[in-house]
Structure formats: structure tokens, C-alpha cells
Design an enzyme around this catalytic site. Structure first.
Site, PDB file in Angstrom:
ATOM      1  N   HIS A  17       0.848  -1.208   0.000  1.00 51.61           N
ATOM      2  CA  HIS A  17       0.000   0.000   0.000  1.00 51.61           C
ATOM      3  C   HIS A  17       0.879   1.252   0.000  1.00 51.61           C
ATOM      4  O   HIS A  17       0.615   2.210  -0.734  1.00 51.61           O
ATOM      5  CB  HIS A  17      -0.880   0.045   1.259  1.00 51.61           C
ATOM      6  CG  HIS A  17      -1.946  -1.005   1.324  1.00 51.61           C
ATOM      7  ND1 HIS A  17      -2.121  -1.825   2.409  1.00 51.61           N
ATOM      8  CD2 HIS A  17      -2.914  -1.349   0.432  1.00 51.61           C
ATOM      9  CE1 HIS A  17      -3.159  -2.626   2.192  1.00 51.61           C
ATOM     10  NE2 HIS A  17      -3.644  -2.370   1.005  1.00 51.61           N
ATOM     11  N   ARG A  94      -1.051  -5.832  -8.617  1.00 51.31           N
ATOM     12  CA  ARG A  94       0.181  -6.567  -8.271  1.00 51.31           C
ATOM     13  C   ARG A  94       0.576  -7.522  -9.383  1.00 51.31           C
ATOM     14  O   ARG A  94       1.737  -7.654  -9.727  1.00 51.31           O
ATOM     15  CB  ARG A  94      -0.037  -7.355  -6.972  1.00 51.31           C
ATOM     16  CG  ARG A  94      -0.139  -6.467  -5.764  1.00 51.31           C
ATOM     17  CD  ARG A  94      -0.701  -7.205  -4.602  1.00 51.31           C
ATOM     18  NE  ARG A  94      -2.072  -7.628  -4.905  1.00 51.31           N
ATOM     19  CZ  ARG A  94      -2.955  -8.022  -4.013  1.00 51.31           C
ATOM     20  NH1 ARG A  94      -2.611  -8.093  -2.744  1.00 51.31           N
ATOM     21  NH2 ARG A  94      -4.177  -8.379  -4.354  1.00 51.31           N
ATOM     22  N   SER A 132      -3.013  -7.987   2.342  1.00 55.95           N
ATOM     23  CA  SER A 132      -3.339  -7.933   3.773  1.00 55.95           C
ATOM     24  C   SER A 132      -3.769  -9.311   4.268  1.00 55.95           C
ATOM     25  O   SER A 132      -3.376  -9.755   5.346  1.00 55.95           O
ATOM     26  CB  SER A 132      -4.462  -6.933   4.029  1.00 55.95           C
ATOM     27  OG  SER A 132      -4.056  -5.648   3.647  1.00 55.95           O
TER      28      SER A 132
HETATM   29  O1  PNS Z   1      -8.298  -3.327  -0.015  1.00 52.96           O
HETATM   30  P1  PNS Z   1      -9.407  -3.975  -0.749  1.00 52.96           P
HETATM   31  O2  PNS Z   1     -10.196  -4.857   0.169  1.00 52.96           O
HETATM   32  O3  PNS Z   1      -8.941  -4.651  -2.000  1.00 52.96           O
HETATM   33  O4  PNS Z   1     -10.394  -2.805  -1.200  1.00 52.96           O
HETATM   34  C1  PNS Z   1     -11.596  -3.087  -1.867  1.00 52.96           C
HETATM   35  C2  PNS Z   1     -12.494  -1.847  -1.873  1.00 52.96           C
HETATM   36  C3  PNS Z   1     -12.679  -1.299  -0.479  1.00 52.96           C
HETATM   37  C4  PNS Z   1     -11.884  -0.789  -2.755  1.00 52.96           C
HETATM   38  C5  PNS Z   1     -13.870  -2.292  -2.477  1.00 52.96           C
HETATM   39  O5  PNS Z   1     -14.350  -3.419  -1.788  1.00 52.96           O
HETATM   40  C6  PNS Z   1     -14.897  -1.193  -2.408  1.00 52.96           C
HETATM   41  O6  PNS Z   1     -14.827  -0.239  -3.152  1.00 52.96           O
HETATM   42  N1  PNS Z   1     -15.840  -1.325  -1.456  1.00 52.96           N
HETATM   43  C7  PNS Z   1     -16.828  -0.299  -1.150  1.00 52.96           C
HETATM   44  C8  PNS Z   1     -18.198  -0.705  -1.655  1.00 52.96           C
HETATM   45  C9  PNS Z   1     -18.290  -0.475  -3.141  1.00 52.96           C
HETATM   46  O7  PNS Z   1     -18.126   0.624  -3.641  1.00 52.96           O
HETATM   47  N2  PNS Z   1     -18.551  -1.581  -3.868  1.00 52.96           N
HETATM   48  C10 PNS Z   1     -18.668  -1.553  -5.309  1.00 52.96           C
HETATM   49  C11 PNS Z   1     -17.313  -1.549  -5.971  1.00 52.96           C
HETATM   50  S1  PNS Z   1     -17.506  -1.465  -7.699  1.00 52.96           S
END
Ligand code: PNS
Length: 169
Positions: A17, A94, A132
Site C-alpha cells: 500500500h 500486483r 493484507s
Molecule cells: O483493499 P481492498 O479490500 O482490495 O479494497 C476493496 C475496496 C474497499 C476498494 C472495495 O471493496 C470497495 O470499493 N468497497 C466499497 C463498496 C463499493 O463501492 N462496492 C462496489 C465496488 S464497484
């Protein structure tokens, strides 16, 4: 003024990150590190702990003239990006395996907010396997994660594990 958000769960923050934050800094004037508060998931660190961990590390990052902020959010990433008047959503890629999921998210976010672009940045090779989830799993099974997550995170993970083991006894 160009602002972006860098959304994620950050449970916990990894060096991958930090690499993405530092790589994206020259591209924006401001980046909001947006920590998702997802009540459906049982995180290792609470939302306040995750934000505090990042806030502690932010002053040490090489971000040049780009200002870094940390905020928690709930709900849709696209809505949060709009509320913050962000021009872009930053995501790290990644390896090729990330691409399909990231592409679907980027296309959905664009459908929700057509004016906000997703910017993909490629992670440093040495962190290309770091997630993570993997860090938590390896640490909980007694493996070393030093060098892959910030030192302060290792210390907090150790404390969390010690507390969990204390509760079990
Ligand atoms: O660190 P991560 O878990 O890969 O992050 C994923 C994240 C938080 C970016 C994704 O799950 C997200 O955007 N969640 C919020 C809900 C949302 O907007 N969902 C639709 C995504 S198209």
C-alpha cells in the site's frame, strides 16, 4: 487542484500500500487514503485502529508536494470519491490475477460516477505477492512478515495475537 482517493480495507496496511501511495503522489495534489468501514466483515484492526496506523506512518512517506489525508468511509467508493470531489480512484495492480476483479470494479465505479477515472498503478516487484489477507494468515500461523508490512504494524499484530492467546488460555 487534482485530488484522488486511494480506497481499501487496509487490514492491515502493507508495504505494498505504501508503495502505491508513494508512486501516485507525483500525479496528484492531494490523496485521501480512504479506509472502508465494512460492518459485515470482522477485521483484525478496528476502523479507528486502521486509520490511526496509517496516520502515524503518513508523515514518513515520500509524497513530495502531494498532501496525504486519511479518512474512513462507508458505502460506495464511487459516492465517497464524488463527495470528496476526487478526479480519480487509485488502485494498485500486483499481478495479472488482480486485473479481472479490478477491471470489474473500475467499470462499475465508472458507471456510477462517469467523471471519475480509476488509475491503476503497478506495484513494486518485491511486493507483488503481498496482500493484507496473506500477511494476516502467515502472521497468525507464526510466519515472519517483517519487511512486508511496516514495523509499527508488526508490533500491533504481535500485541493483538498476544491478547488473543491470553483470552484463549
Ligand atoms: O483493499 P481492498 O479490500 O482490495 O479494497 C476493496 C475496496 C474497499 C476498494 C472495495 O471493496 C470497495 O470499493 N468497497 C466499497 C463498496 C463499493 O463501492 N462496492 C462496489 C465496488 S464497484
Amino acid at each position: 487542484m487534482r485530488r484522488a482517493i486511494f480506497p481499501g480495507s487496509f487490514d492491515p496496511l502493507t508495504n505494498g500500500h505504501l508503495d502505491i501511495i508513494q508512486r501516485s503522489s507525483p500525479l496528484f495534489d492531494e490523496i485521501v487514503i480512504a479506509v472502508l468501514n465494512n460492518p459485515e466483515k470482522e477485521p483484525l484492526f478496528s476502523i479507528d485502529e486502521r486509520c490511526a496506523i496509517i496516520e502515524e506512518i503518513v508523515p514518513d512517506l515520500k509524497s513530495g508536494n502531494c498532501k496525504l489525508f486519511v479518512e474512513s468511509f462507508s458505502g460506495l467508493t464511487a459516492d465517497f470519491a464524488r463527495q470528496r470531489h476526487a478526479a480519480a480512484i487509485i488502485r494498485g495492480i500486483r499481478a495479472v490475477g488482480d486485473y479481472e476483479y479490478e477491471l470489474r470494479m473500475a467499470l462499475m465505479n465508472r458507471r456510477l460516477q462517469p467523471d471519475i477515472e480509476t488509475v491503476f498503478l503497478t506495484a513494486a516487484e518485491e511486493y507483488s505477492f503481498v496482500s493484507s489477507t496473506l500477511m494476516k494468515q502467515v502472521f497468525e500461523l507464526g510466519g515472519r512478515v517483517e519487511g512486508l508490512v511496516p514495523e509499527s504494524v508488526v508490533i500491533k499484530m504481535r500485541a493483538r495475537l498476544a491478547r488473543a492467546e491470553g483470552v484463549e488460555k
